[in-house]
Design an enzyme around this catalytic site. Sequence first.
Site, mmCIF file in Angstrom:
data_model
loop_
_atom_site.group_PDB
_atom_site.id
_atom_site.type_symbol
_atom_site.label_atom_id
_atom_site.label_comp_id
_atom_site.label_asym_id
_atom_site.label_seq_id
_atom_site.Cartn_x
_atom_site.Cartn_y
_atom_site.Cartn_z
ATOM 1 N N GLY A 27 -9.207 10.561 21.557
ATOM 2 C CA GLY A 27 -10.895 9.876 21.681
ATOM 3 C C GLY A 27 -10.847 9.567 23.651
ATOM 4 O O GLY A 27 -11.886 8.201 23.101
ATOM 5 N N LYS A 58 -13.799 12.372 24.274
ATOM 6 C CA LYS A 58 -15.373 11.624 24.346
ATOM 7 C C LYS A 58 -15.862 12.763 25.810
ATOM 8 O O LYS A 58 -17.505 12.893 25.664
ATOM 9 C CB LYS A 58 -15.142 10.725 25.309
ATOM 10 C CG LYS A 58 -15.022 9.942 24.813
ATOM 11 C CD LYS A 58 -15.753 8.684 23.338
ATOM 12 C CE LYS A 58 -15.055 7.890 23.393
ATOM 13 N NZ LYS A 58 -15.664 7.095 22.013
ATOM 14 N N ASP A 134 -19.322 3.705 18.736
ATOM 15 C CA ASP A 134 -19.058 2.998 20.555
ATOM 16 C C ASP A 134 -19.741 3.284 22.084
ATOM 17 O O ASP A 134 -19.763 4.889 21.562
ATOM 18 C CB ASP A 134 -17.315 3.205 20.716
ATOM 19 C CG ASP A 134 -16.522 4.064 20.491
ATOM 20 O OD1 ASP A 134 -17.132 5.324 20.069
ATOM 21 O OD2 ASP A 134 -16.025 4.173 21.346
ATOM 22 N N ASP A 135 -19.406 2.639 22.678
ATOM 23 C CA ASP A 135 -19.907 3.100 24.403
ATOM 24 C C ASP A 135 -21.388 3.492 23.876
ATOM 25 O O ASP A 135 -21.524 4.523 24.554
ATOM 26 C CB ASP A 135 -19.249 4.291 24.370
ATOM 27 C CG ASP A 135 -17.488 3.420 24.803
ATOM 28 O OD1 ASP A 135 -18.209 2.550 25.183
ATOM 29 O OD2 ASP A 135 -16.800 4.289 24.567
#
Length: 169
Positions: A27, A58, A134-135
Amino acid sequence: PGDGPPSYGILPRSDMSEFVHRGVIEGFYGPPYAHVDRLWLIERLGAWGMNRYVYAPKDDPLHRAQWRTPYEAAVLREFAELIERGHGVGVEVGFAVSPGLTIEYASADDVRALQAKFRSFADLGARFFCLALDDVPTTLLHHGDQMRFGALGAAHVHLAHAVAEALGA
């Protein structure tokens, strides 16, 4: 010393039994692993007494930036091979999708596209999934989301329930 390859800090299998989930999440940002490297890693995870691998790079556009786009048949065959290899060595292979940069939580089309993406992994035999949020922006960006949910947490709960429903959970 001299009794075999270095352990790299990996606990012996007997010491890992206290951890239900033991493994690796691919990830990170940067070039994703090659398929052959994932197969190698799953073999090593099994040998090390680990039991989980999550596909979540990602920089795989279809995982994050272009999450609505289905994977091509050749890639799905590789994913099926990962799952099969994992079964052979005691490693559950799971898949993540990270739609948070562009998803419109209130959009039925977006929710259906996400459900279809997860179902494509389930159709291969995967039983372990991750909805990665997330992010991402910390507020709702789209007017329809703001009107329907009011808060990002409520939108995330809605989406998590929709994914679970699509997977029969």
